[in-house]
Design a protein around this motif. Structure first.
Motif, short mmCIF file in Angstrom:
data_model
loop_
_atom_site.label_atom_id
_atom_site.label_comp_id
_atom_site.label_asym_id
_atom_site.label_seq_id
_atom_site.Cartn_x
_atom_site.Cartn_y
_atom_site.Cartn_z
N TYR A 110 0.84 -1.20 0.00
CA TYR A 110 0.00 0.00 0.00
C TYR A 110 0.88 1.24 0.00
O TYR A 110 1.83 1.34 0.76
CB TYR A 110 -0.91 0.01 1.23
CG TYR A 110 -1.79 1.24 1.34
CD1 TYR A 110 -2.91 1.40 0.53
CD2 TYR A 110 -1.51 2.24 2.27
CE1 TYR A 110 -3.72 2.52 0.63
CE2 TYR A 110 -2.32 3.36 2.38
CZ TYR A 110 -3.41 3.50 1.56
OH TYR A 110 -4.20 4.61 1.66
N LYS B 178 2.77 7.56 4.44
CA LYS B 178 3.59 6.38 4.72
C LYS B 178 3.26 5.26 3.74
O LYS B 178 2.17 5.24 3.17
CB LYS B 178 3.42 5.91 6.17
CG LYS B 178 2.04 5.45 6.55
CD LYS B 178 1.99 5.06 8.02
CE LYS B 178 1.96 6.25 8.90
NZ LYS B 178 0.73 7.06 8.75
N ASN B 179 4.22 4.36 3.54
CA ASN B 179 4.01 3.16 2.74
C ASN B 179 3.95 1.95 3.66
O ASN B 179 4.55 1.95 4.74
CB ASN B 179 5.13 2.99 1.72
CG ASN B 179 5.11 4.05 0.64
OD1 ASN B 179 4.07 4.69 0.40
ND2 ASN B 179 6.24 4.26 -0.02
N VAL B 180 3.24 0.91 3.22
CA VAL B 180 3.05 -0.29 4.04
C VAL B 180 3.64 -1.49 3.30
O VAL B 180 3.33 -1.71 2.11
CB VAL B 180 1.56 -0.54 4.33
CG1 VAL B 180 1.39 -1.76 5.22
CG2 VAL B 180 0.91 0.69 4.96
N TYR C 89 3.63 -6.28 9.60
CA TYR C 89 3.77 -5.28 8.56
C TYR C 89 4.79 -4.22 8.97
O TYR C 89 5.04 -4.01 10.16
CB TYR C 89 2.42 -4.61 8.26
CG TYR C 89 1.45 -5.54 7.57
CD1 TYR C 89 1.37 -5.59 6.17
CD2 TYR C 89 0.63 -6.40 8.29
CE1 TYR C 89 0.49 -6.45 5.54
CE2 TYR C 89 -0.24 -7.27 7.66
CZ TYR C 89 -0.30 -7.29 6.29
OH TYR C 89 -1.16 -8.16 5.65
N LEU D 108 5.67 -0.17 8.46
CA LEU D 108 5.24 1.14 8.00
C LEU D 108 6.47 2.02 7.79
O LEU D 108 7.28 2.17 8.69
CB LEU D 108 4.32 1.82 9.04
CG LEU D 108 3.12 1.02 9.54
CD1 LEU D 108 2.29 1.87 10.49
CD2 LEU D 108 2.27 0.52 8.38
N THR E 279 10.97 3.58 10.27
CA THR E 279 10.05 2.48 10.05
C THR E 279 9.48 1.99 11.39
O THR E 279 10.14 2.08 12.43
CB THR E 279 10.71 1.29 9.34
OG1 THR E 279 11.83 0.83 10.12
CG2 THR E 279 11.19 1.69 7.95
N ASP F 15 -2.07 2.81 12.94
CA ASP F 15 -1.50 3.97 12.26
C ASP F 15 -0.50 4.70 13.15
O ASP F 15 0.51 4.12 13.54
CB ASP F 15 -2.60 4.90 11.75
CG ASP F 15 -2.12 5.85 10.66
OD1 ASP F 15 -1.38 5.40 9.77
OD2 ASP F 15 -2.45 7.03 10.71
#
Length: 229
Positions: free
Chosen positions: A5, A10-12, A20, A22, A82, A200
């Protein structure tokens, strides 16, 4: 790692162990180069914003962990900007939950006929759908239940956690003579029992904070909180 995503701030990534990652960006929400935590577009990029957001997020998530409040937080790497998190199932296509202590932002724009700017609000909880096309419309408990986005029992838990967490953040800021006007959260279902947990981030990019009547920029807020320890 597999990118699953790409978000505004931010990217996942999916990790091999099922968790996961972030990756915090330096992009911030707003319009025309002006920061606005309620905006649904990227309005500016500030070097160091991602790392600052993570530092504050780590600080608050660890406070919540000590208080036994459920979150998706596992750990954070500040150098890489991260954060490792547990997998979470979002409600519908995502909800944002705002806790308001003062009448500002979109609340003031909508209800300005009845309130004055900066008027005190009693931990007012507002839920909006994450829907950029429709401007993140507010949605009521009845509609959330009727549309099978979440149950009334889940809504009660969501609201209770929102007020509890927002007031924890508010009290932490008050220790530095900073006033919290509003803050935005996201929640999801976590674990085999699908309990509701905060997901989040909790950063300057998700809240409006003021000192001596002046708004505090997200990067400045992080310094005022972290460096004051």
């Amino acid at each position: 790692m597999k990118l699953i995503y790409t978000g505004k701030t931010k990217n996942v990534y999916a990790l091999e162990d099922g968790n996961y990652l972030l990756k915090f960006k330096d992009d911030m929400t707003g319009e025309g180069g002006v920061f606005d935590p309620g905006a649904n577009t990227v309005g500016l990029t500030m070097e160091g914003a991602g790392q600052a957001g993570l530092r504050l997020t780590k600080y608050f998530f660890e406070i919540l962990k000590d208080k036994g409040i459920p979150t998706h937080y596992v750990d954070a790497n500040l150098d890489e900007a991260t954060m490792t998190v547990l997998p979470a199932e979002v409600f519908g296509e995502g909800l944002e939950v705002i806790c308001r202590f003062k009448a500002v932002g979109s609340f003031l724009r909508r209800y300005g006929k009845y309130v004055k700017e900066g008027q005190a609000l009693d931990s007012f909880v507002e839920v909006t759908l994450k829907d950029d096309e429709r401007g993140d419309p507010p949605i009521s408990e009845d509609a959330l239940a009727m549309l099978n986005i979440l149950s009334r029992e889940e809504y009660a838990t969501l609201k209770q956690l929102t007020v509890e967490i927002a007031n924890i953040v508010k009290n932490e800021l008050a220790k530095r003579d900073i006033k919290l006007y509003d803050i935005k959260f996201e929640f999801g279902r976590v674990g085999k029992d699908k309990h509701i947990a905060l997901i989040d981030e909790i950063s300057g990019g998700n809240m409006r904070a003021y000192k001596n009547g002046e708004p505090i920029k997200p990067l400045d807020l992080e310094k005022m909180i972290i460096d004051a320890q």
